[in-house]
Motif scaffolding. Sequence first.
Motif, mmCIF file in Angstrom:
data_model
loop_
_atom_site.group_PDB
_atom_site.id
_atom_site.type_symbol
_atom_site.label_atom_id
_atom_site.label_comp_id
_atom_site.label_asym_id
_atom_site.label_seq_id
_atom_site.Cartn_x
_atom_site.Cartn_y
_atom_site.Cartn_z
ATOM 1 N N ARG A 123 -10.604 -76.727 -31.082
ATOM 2 C CA ARG A 123 -11.724 -77.664 -31.024
ATOM 3 C C ARG A 123 -12.530 -77.638 -32.321
ATOM 4 N N LEU A 124 -12.642 -76.468 -32.918
ATOM 5 C CA LEU A 124 -13.454 -76.348 -34.134
ATOM 6 C C LEU A 124 -12.800 -77.019 -35.334
ATOM 7 N N VAL A 125 -11.478 -76.918 -35.442
ATOM 8 C CA VAL A 125 -10.823 -77.374 -36.669
ATOM 9 C C VAL A 125 -10.185 -78.755 -36.544
ATOM 10 N N GLU A 126 -10.074 -79.294 -35.352
ATOM 11 C CA GLU A 126 -9.427 -80.599 -35.218
ATOM 12 C C GLU A 126 -10.078 -81.692 -36.060
ATOM 13 N N PRO A 127 -11.412 -81.731 -36.203
ATOM 14 C CA PRO A 127 -11.978 -82.797 -37.036
ATOM 15 C C PRO A 127 -11.487 -82.774 -38.476
ATOM 16 N N ILE A 154 -20.972 -75.305 -31.226
ATOM 17 C CA ILE A 154 -19.654 -75.889 -31.473
ATOM 18 C C ILE A 154 -19.789 -77.265 -32.120
ATOM 19 N N ALA A 155 -20.728 -78.071 -31.612
ATOM 20 C CA ALA A 155 -20.917 -79.418 -32.156
ATOM 21 C C ALA A 155 -21.363 -79.372 -33.607
ATOM 22 N N ALA A 156 -22.182 -78.378 -33.961
ATOM 23 C CA ALA A 156 -22.645 -78.268 -35.348
ATOM 24 C C ALA A 156 -21.482 -77.958 -36.285
ATOM 25 N N VAL A 157 -20.599 -77.055 -35.867
ATOM 26 C CA VAL A 157 -19.429 -76.745 -36.699
ATOM 27 C C VAL A 157 -18.516 -77.969 -36.804
ATOM 28 N N GLN A 158 -18.309 -78.655 -35.682
ATOM 29 C CA GLN A 158 -17.459 -79.847 -35.701
ATOM 30 C C GLN A 158 -18.056 -80.939 -36.577
ATOM 31 N N LYS A 170 -25.338 -80.601 -45.615
ATOM 32 C CA LYS A 170 -26.437 -79.668 -45.896
ATOM 33 C C LYS A 170 -27.396 -79.600 -44.712
ATOM 34 N N ARG A 171 -27.693 -80.759 -44.118
ATOM 35 C CA ARG A 171 -28.583 -80.758 -42.952
ATOM 36 C C ARG A 171 -27.921 -80.045 -41.768
ATOM 37 N N THR A 172 -26.624 -80.307 -41.563
ATOM 38 C CA THR A 172 -25.913 -79.657 -40.470
ATOM 39 C C THR A 172 -25.858 -78.154 -40.681
ATOM 40 N N LEU A 173 -25.604 -77.735 -41.921
ATOM 41 C CA LEU A 173 -25.536 -76.314 -42.219
ATOM 42 C C LEU A 173 -26.869 -75.626 -41.967
ATOM 43 N N ALA A 174 -27.960 -76.277 -42.356
ATOM 44 C CA ALA A 174 -29.287 -75.701 -42.115
ATOM 45 C C ALA A 174 -29.537 -75.537 -40.618
ATOM 46 N N HIS A 175 -29.152 -76.550 -39.841
ATOM 47 C CA HIS A 175 -29.322 -76.482 -38.387
ATOM 48 C C HIS A 175 -28.459 -75.371 -37.790
ATOM 49 N N LEU A 176 -27.208 -75.275 -38.244
ATOM 50 C CA LEU A 176 -26.300 -74.259 -37.731
ATOM 51 C C LEU A 176 -26.798 -72.860 -38.075
ATOM 52 N N GLU A 177 -27.239 -72.675 -39.296
ATOM 53 C CA GLU A 177 -27.732 -71.359 -39.705
ATOM 54 C C GLU A 177 -28.962 -70.963 -38.895
ATOM 55 N N THR A 178 -29.816 -71.934 -38.585
ATOM 56 C CA THR A 178 -30.997 -71.638 -37.768
ATOM 57 C C THR A 178 -30.579 -71.212 -36.368
ATOM 58 N N LEU A 179 -29.645 -71.944 -35.752
ATOM 59 C CA LEU A 179 -29.177 -71.586 -34.420
ATOM 60 C C LEU A 179 -28.543 -70.197 -34.402
ATOM 61 N N LEU A 180 -27.700 -69.916 -35.385
ATOM 62 C CA LEU A 180 -27.057 -68.607 -35.435
ATOM 63 C C LEU A 180 -28.072 -67.494 -35.648
ATOM 64 N N ALA A 181 -29.062 -67.755 -36.495
ATOM 65 C CA ALA A 181 -30.112 -66.765 -36.723
ATOM 66 C C ALA A 181 -30.890 -66.506 -35.445
ATOM 67 N N LEU A 182 -31.167 -67.558 -34.682
ATOM 68 C CA LEU A 182 -31.894 -67.392 -33.425
ATOM 69 C C LEU A 182 -31.064 -66.589 -32.419
ATOM 70 N N VAL A 183 -29.772 -66.876 -32.340
ATOM 71 C CA VAL A 183 -28.914 -66.121 -31.429
ATOM 72 C C VAL A 183 -28.934 -64.641 -31.783
ATOM 73 N N GLU A 184 -28.677 -64.331 -33.068
ATOM 74 C CA GLU A 184 -28.608 -62.932 -33.464
ATOM 75 C C GLU A 184 -29.981 -62.272 -33.444
ATOM 76 N N GLY A 185 -31.037 -63.041 -33.719
ATOM 77 C CA GLY A 185 -32.385 -62.491 -33.645
ATOM 78 C C GLY A 185 -32.748 -62.109 -32.219
ATOM 79 N N TRP A 186 -32.384 -62.959 -31.268
ATOM 80 C CA TRP A 186 -32.633 -62.650 -29.863
ATOM 81 C C TRP A 186 -31.805 -61.444 -29.425
ATOM 82 N N VAL A 187 -30.548 -61.406 -29.825
ATOM 83 C CA VAL A 187 -29.676 -60.278 -29.485
ATOM 84 C C VAL A 187 -30.230 -58.984 -30.075
ATOM 85 N N ASP A 188 -30.688 -59.019 -31.332
ATOM 86 C CA ASP A 188 -31.287 -57.830 -31.951
ATOM 87 C C ASP A 188 -32.468 -57.322 -31.141
#
Length: 478
Positions: free
Chosen positions: A133-137, A262-266, A312-330
């Motif tokens: 699903r991630l690489v098909e696009p 997943i949608a952000a990576v796609q 660039k906008r998608t990457l910024a959004h994805l990095e924020t989401l990932l940071a929030l996930v790992e920040g919450w997990v931490d």
Amino acid sequence: MNPEERPDDVPDLNELLKHLMGGGDDMREAMSELGLGHIDPAMFAQMQQQMAAMMAAPSDGSFNIEAARDVARRTVSTEGDPSVSAATAKDVDQVVMVANLWLDQVTDFASTGAGKAWSRSEWVEATMPTWRRLVEPISDAVNAAVMRAMRDQIGNLGAEQFGMPPQMMGQLEPMLGRMSSAVFSMQLGQAVGTLAGELVTGTEVGLPLVEGNPVVIMPTNVAAFADGLGMDAGEIHLYLAVREAARTRLFQNVPWLGPALIAAVQSYAADISIDTEAIDEAMRNADMQDPAALQESISGSIFRPEPSEAQKRTLAHLETLLALVEGWVDTVSDRAVRPHLPHADALSEAVRRRRATGGPAEKVFASLVGLELRPRRMRDAANLFAALEDSKETAGRDGAWKHPDLAPGADDLDDPMGYVNGEKEQAREKPAQPDEMDDALAALLAQGREEMESEKSDSPADEPGNGDGDESGDDPKA
């Protein structure tokens, strides 16, 4: 073979491919008909094996998941992939059970169930559908570019070196499509296989790769990670199990989060730009008689280095989401393990160093979609969730995930106390306050209304005595 002498006697490529994969004298005769009888016998045998593997799996458009899975499994097998014993599986189940008990004390998010101890190949099997699903696009774009380059190169080789008649080029098209699909699939398989050899838990990359969100521990990789840390192996397993169990709880209990990641990576991959010049160069330098060499020649960067504005906008959004996930997990993991593990701080620092040095996930995504997957603001996110917890306790910290519009954003990482004080939710509930542009527009509209009223009052048609049937213009009461 001279096409002018035998224009209607062109060998059928499908039959030739059957010969190629059948071996023996038939194969040599078929290769001779293509003008390739001079190939060294050792290379001949290797080419036969590679062609058979490439062409045997069913084609699936620009992506061949069976070929990718096979390459990934061979990759982990080469590095060593011991099976998980029943005793180890039982130990992992008990470790995850303890981790869940600790997490129950610090979060209301429900557990996702028992732990699973997986080998590297088991992780490959379970995650391959999500990788697809991630690489098909991007696979379609890569396929088109490689197809074009292959077509041009084989056309040149056929005309100049092999004496291949024009009638045969049409028969080459299906083969080119399968070769292109195989090249991309092999690259994905190698990347996923490499990743399987490095991850310590199922979702360490920060994405929900495993269907159902089980708590997956990879004992062989955990042992490699623990080597050199100088800590008790059981303590390391417990710490990693708590982190993985916390992450899977988050994905399971926040239904919008996984699809958003997943949608952000796609979205990023869908806007990828293929460096066709790099592929052309690879085609010119590749040995078209050797599929493995062909794959290796284009396994480097085939993406243009400069991302688009949308990326660039998608990457910024994805990095924020990932940071929030790992920040919450931490934050949650720290609360869970601190009363129980004496080396919690040291283990937390070891995980941070592992992420900061550009972990395996970053390498895989860079090779597949040109995406550097490195959430740089995990500490900021952890500080935000810690502040939420201090102000609003557990319910307030976990309540930040209740709706995507209310979840923290990049601006909130800059102003965590503003988010903690509820400014984002208040702004959503209240009408937007007018800014300077709104004030200027309102003034302009008011001025226009005043001018219209003034013109209306000064109009002769509105003066007394100018009504219909009044010819004198004098006041009728005079």
